[in-house]
Design a protein around this motif. Structure first.
Motif, mmCIF file in Angstrom:
data_model
loop_
_atom_site.group_PDB
_atom_site.id
_atom_site.type_symbol
_atom_site.label_atom_id
_atom_site.label_comp_id
_atom_site.label_asym_id
_atom_site.label_seq_id
_atom_site.Cartn_x
_atom_site.Cartn_y
_atom_site.Cartn_z
ATOM 1 N N TYR A 33 0.831 -1.206 0.000
ATOM 2 C CA TYR A 33 0.000 0.000 0.000
ATOM 3 C C TYR A 33 0.867 1.258 0.000
ATOM 4 C CZ TYR A 33 -3.189 3.577 1.773
ATOM 5 O OH TYR A 33 -3.915 4.727 1.946
ATOM 6 N N LEU A 34 1.911 1.271 0.828
ATOM 7 C CA LEU A 34 2.791 2.447 0.910
ATOM 8 C C LEU A 34 3.541 2.657 -0.409
ATOM 9 C CD1 LEU A 34 4.220 2.021 4.528
ATOM 10 C CD2 LEU A 34 2.421 3.571 3.752
ATOM 11 N N LEU A 35 3.959 1.569 -1.056
ATOM 12 C CA LEU A 35 4.645 1.695 -2.349
ATOM 13 C C LEU A 35 3.702 2.240 -3.414
ATOM 14 C CD1 LEU A 35 6.767 -1.594 -2.408
ATOM 15 C CD2 LEU A 35 7.591 0.748 -2.078
ATOM 16 N N ALA A 36 2.444 1.820 -3.369
ATOM 17 C CA ALA A 36 1.462 2.335 -4.330
ATOM 18 C C ALA A 36 1.241 3.829 -4.119
ATOM 19 C CB ALA A 36 0.148 1.575 -4.183
ATOM 20 N N ILE A 37 1.214 4.271 -2.880
ATOM 21 C CA ILE A 37 1.071 5.696 -2.582
ATOM 22 C C ILE A 37 2.250 6.482 -3.154
ATOM 23 C CG2 ILE A 37 1.131 7.405 -0.717
ATOM 24 C CD1 ILE A 37 -1.561 6.197 -0.937
ATOM 25 N N GLU A 38 3.471 5.963 -2.978
ATOM 26 C CA GLU A 38 4.659 6.646 -3.496
ATOM 27 C C GLU A 38 4.623 6.713 -5.018
ATOM 28 O OE1 GLU A 38 7.066 8.261 -1.950
ATOM 29 O OE2 GLU A 38 5.886 7.936 -0.109
ATOM 30 N N LYS A 39 4.106 5.671 -5.659
ATOM 31 C CA LYS A 39 4.004 5.663 -7.127
ATOM 32 C C LYS A 39 3.064 6.760 -7.611
ATOM 33 C CE LYS A 39 3.026 2.537 -10.985
ATOM 34 N NZ LYS A 39 2.612 1.152 -11.363
ATOM 35 N N VAL A 40 1.948 6.947 -6.909
ATOM 36 C CA VAL A 40 1.009 8.013 -7.263
ATOM 37 C C VAL A 40 1.669 9.380 -7.132
ATOM 38 C CG1 VAL A 40 -1.096 9.209 -6.513
ATOM 39 C CG2 VAL A 40 -1.086 6.723 -6.755
ATOM 40 N N LYS A 41 2.429 9.555 -6.052
ATOM 41 C CA LYS A 41 3.103 10.850 -5.848
ATOM 42 C C LYS A 41 4.085 11.131 -6.977
ATOM 43 C CE LYS A 41 2.714 10.897 -0.808
ATOM 44 N NZ LYS A 41 3.463 10.856 0.489
ATOM 45 N N ARG A 42 4.811 10.114 -7.416
ATOM 46 C CA ARG A 42 5.768 10.317 -8.517
ATOM 47 C C ARG A 42 5.051 10.706 -9.809
ATOM 48 N NH1 ARG A 42 8.117 5.595 -6.357
ATOM 49 N NH2 ARG A 42 7.250 4.359 -8.088
ATOM 50 N N PHE A 43 3.932 10.030 -10.110
ATOM 51 C CA PHE A 43 3.180 10.369 -11.320
ATOM 52 C C PHE A 43 2.567 11.764 -11.223
ATOM 53 C CE2 PHE A 43 3.274 5.932 -12.761
ATOM 54 C CZ PHE A 43 3.386 6.123 -14.126
ATOM 55 N N GLU A 44 2.127 12.178 -10.040
ATOM 56 C CA GLU A 44 1.564 13.528 -9.879
ATOM 57 C C GLU A 44 2.639 14.589 -10.130
ATOM 58 O OE1 GLU A 44 -2.017 12.689 -6.630
ATOM 59 O OE2 GLU A 44 -0.031 13.346 -5.951
ATOM 60 N N THR A 45 3.847 14.350 -9.637
ATOM 61 C CA THR A 45 4.952 15.279 -9.882
ATOM 62 C C THR A 45 5.302 15.329 -11.376
ATOM 63 O OG1 THR A 45 5.871 14.861 -7.689
ATOM 64 C CG2 THR A 45 7.350 15.800 -9.328
ATOM 65 N N LEU A 46 5.306 14.120 -11.996
ATOM 66 C CA LEU A 46 5.624 14.053 -13.424
ATOM 67 C C LEU A 46 4.541 14.729 -14.255
ATOM 68 C CD1 LEU A 46 7.679 12.860 -15.425
ATOM 69 C CD2 LEU A 46 6.278 10.788 -15.513
ATOM 70 N N GLU A 47 3.286 14.630 -13.848
ATOM 71 C CA GLU A 47 2.199 15.266 -14.573
ATOM 72 C C GLU A 47 2.356 16.790 -14.563
ATOM 73 O OE1 GLU A 47 -2.669 15.049 -14.632
ATOM 74 O OE2 GLU A 47 -1.627 15.246 -12.708
ATOM 75 N N ARG A 48 2.669 17.342 -13.406
ATOM 76 C CA ARG A 48 2.839 18.804 -13.332
ATOM 77 C C ARG A 48 4.007 19.269 -14.197
ATOM 78 N NH1 ARG A 48 1.551 17.686 -7.848
ATOM 79 N NH2 ARG A 48 3.786 17.616 -7.309
ATOM 80 N N ARG A 49 5.055 18.507 -14.222
ATOM 81 C CA ARG A 49 6.227 18.863 -15.034
ATOM 82 C C ARG A 49 5.883 18.812 -16.524
ATOM 83 N NH1 ARG A 49 11.003 15.112 -13.775
ATOM 84 N NH2 ARG A 49 10.636 16.088 -11.728
ATOM 85 N N HIS A 50 5.164 17.769 -16.926
ATOM 86 C CA HIS A 50 4.795 17.642 -18.342
ATOM 87 C C HIS A 50 3.793 18.716 -18.755
ATOM 88 C CE1 HIS A 50 6.128 13.164 -18.714
ATOM 89 N NE2 HIS A 50 7.128 14.002 -18.482
ATOM 90 N N GLU A 51 2.905 19.122 -17.854
ATOM 91 C CA GLU A 51 1.973 20.207 -18.165
ATOM 92 C C GLU A 51 2.726 21.495 -18.447
ATOM 93 O OE1 GLU A 51 -2.023 18.824 -15.644
ATOM 94 O OE2 GLU A 51 -0.567 20.218 -14.777
ATOM 95 N N ASP A 52 3.771 21.758 -17.664
ATOM 96 C CA ASP A 52 4.582 22.969 -17.908
ATOM 97 C C ASP A 52 5.290 22.880 -19.254
ATOM 98 O OD1 ASP A 52 3.831 23.952 -15.465
ATOM 99 O OD2 ASP A 52 5.614 23.239 -14.402
ATOM 100 N N LEU A 53 5.784 21.692 -19.585
ATOM 101 C CA LEU A 53 6.470 21.523 -20.873
ATOM 102 C C LEU A 53 5.521 21.690 -22.034
ATOM 103 C CD1 LEU A 53 8.804 18.484 -20.030
ATOM 104 C CD2 LEU A 53 9.493 20.869 -20.414
ATOM 105 N N VAL A 54 4.286 21.214 -21.903
ATOM 106 C CA VAL A 54 3.307 21.367 -22.979
ATOM 107 C C VAL A 54 2.983 22.829 -23.182
ATOM 108 C CG1 VAL A 54 0.904 20.943 -23.628
ATOM 109 C CG2 VAL A 54 2.320 19.068 -22.763
ATOM 110 N N ARG A 55 2.830 23.568 -22.061
ATOM 111 C CA ARG A 55 2.529 25.004 -22.198
ATOM 112 C C ARG A 55 3.673 25.745 -22.867
ATOM 113 N NH1 ARG A 55 0.154 24.444 -17.009
ATOM 114 N NH2 ARG A 55 2.137 25.067 -16.054
#
Length: 244
Positions: A33-55
């Motif tokens: 469960y804790l590893l799954a939570i960490e995976k979500v956090k990594r994808f959320e960080t990556l999503e924000r970074r990719h949104e900035d790159l798209v803009r």
């Protein structure tokens, strides 16, 4: 095996069938469960970074969409892990008293006994009474049991008198049953001193055997009183005839 998350009862507590005694959590499922939570956090960080790159025009929408799909899958993994990470609930198998407990909050459990639940409604003590004294005991006689762990006696009563004698000792078995309140405070396996009330009389005088004189003329009780002045009509000792 797992970690003790909660202990809901204490030693000698009265429990009912199905009551929760303790909660155990699986360490493997918790880790997943804790590893799954960490995976979500990594994808959320990556999503924000990719949104900035798209803009800024540095990344296409396809790459951002792929990241968002990965985030959605990671969140599903968290939900699955949460459902799998169920705390094991230890339930009481019967209505009774906790007579043994070896579990502490926060410890890692090993393969061992942690609880014993016993029904003490019929907890009794076996006493062996000489043959000559058996006729004075009847079912229902009140009794008191004493153990060095308690200053107060435990209340009980005679529940059974064996119909046969032990040929070697010449004694009969008498079962003294504890009341429910006393049974909840007693531990199975105790050795106790038992006192059975065989007679109960009102306005009776308790005498020492040494004070009773049995003579041909009758039975007498000797009373001793302190010395008094010589001019008193009282003597230093007297005899009083009593009915024995």
């Amino acid at each position: 095996l797992g970690k003790v998350a909660d202990v809901r009862v204490d030693l000698r507590a009265h429990v009912r069938t199905g009551d929760t005694l303790a909660l155990i959590e699986s360490q493997d499922q918790k880790l997943a469960y804790l590893l799954a939570i960490e995976k979500v956090k990594r994808f959320e960080t990556l999503e924000r970074r990719h949104e900035d790159l798209v803009r800024d025009g540095g990344m296409g929408l396809d790459a951002l969409e792929e990241t968002r799909n990965g985030l959605s899958l990671a969140r599903l993994d968290v939900e699955r892990a949460a459902l799998s990470w169920q705390r094991t609930v230890i339930l009481s198998p019967l209505t009774g008293t906790i007579t043994y407990q070896d579990i502490r909050h926060g410890e890692m459990l090993s393969q061992r006994k942690i609880f014993t639940v016993e029904s003490l409604d019929s907890l009794f003590v076996r006493i062996h009474v000489p043959e000559k004294d058996l006729p004075s005991i009847v079912v229902g006689n009140l009794a008191e049991l004493r153990h060095f762990t308690s200053e107060r006696p435990y209340s009980a009563f005679v529940g059974l008198i064996a119909p046969t004698l032990d040929p070697e000792s010449g004694t009969g078995e008498v079962r003294v049953v504890l009341t429910r309140e006393s049974a909840s405070q007693m531990t199975v396996g105790y050795f106790v001193e038992a006192e059975v009330v065989v007679d109960d009389r009102e306005n009776a005088l308790l005498l020492s055997k040494r004070a009773v004189l049995r003579e041909p003329a009758g039975d007498f009780v000797v009373l001793a009183i302190p010395k008094v002045p010589s001019d008193s009509a009282l003597s230093t000792a007297l005899r009083a005839e009593v009915e024995l």
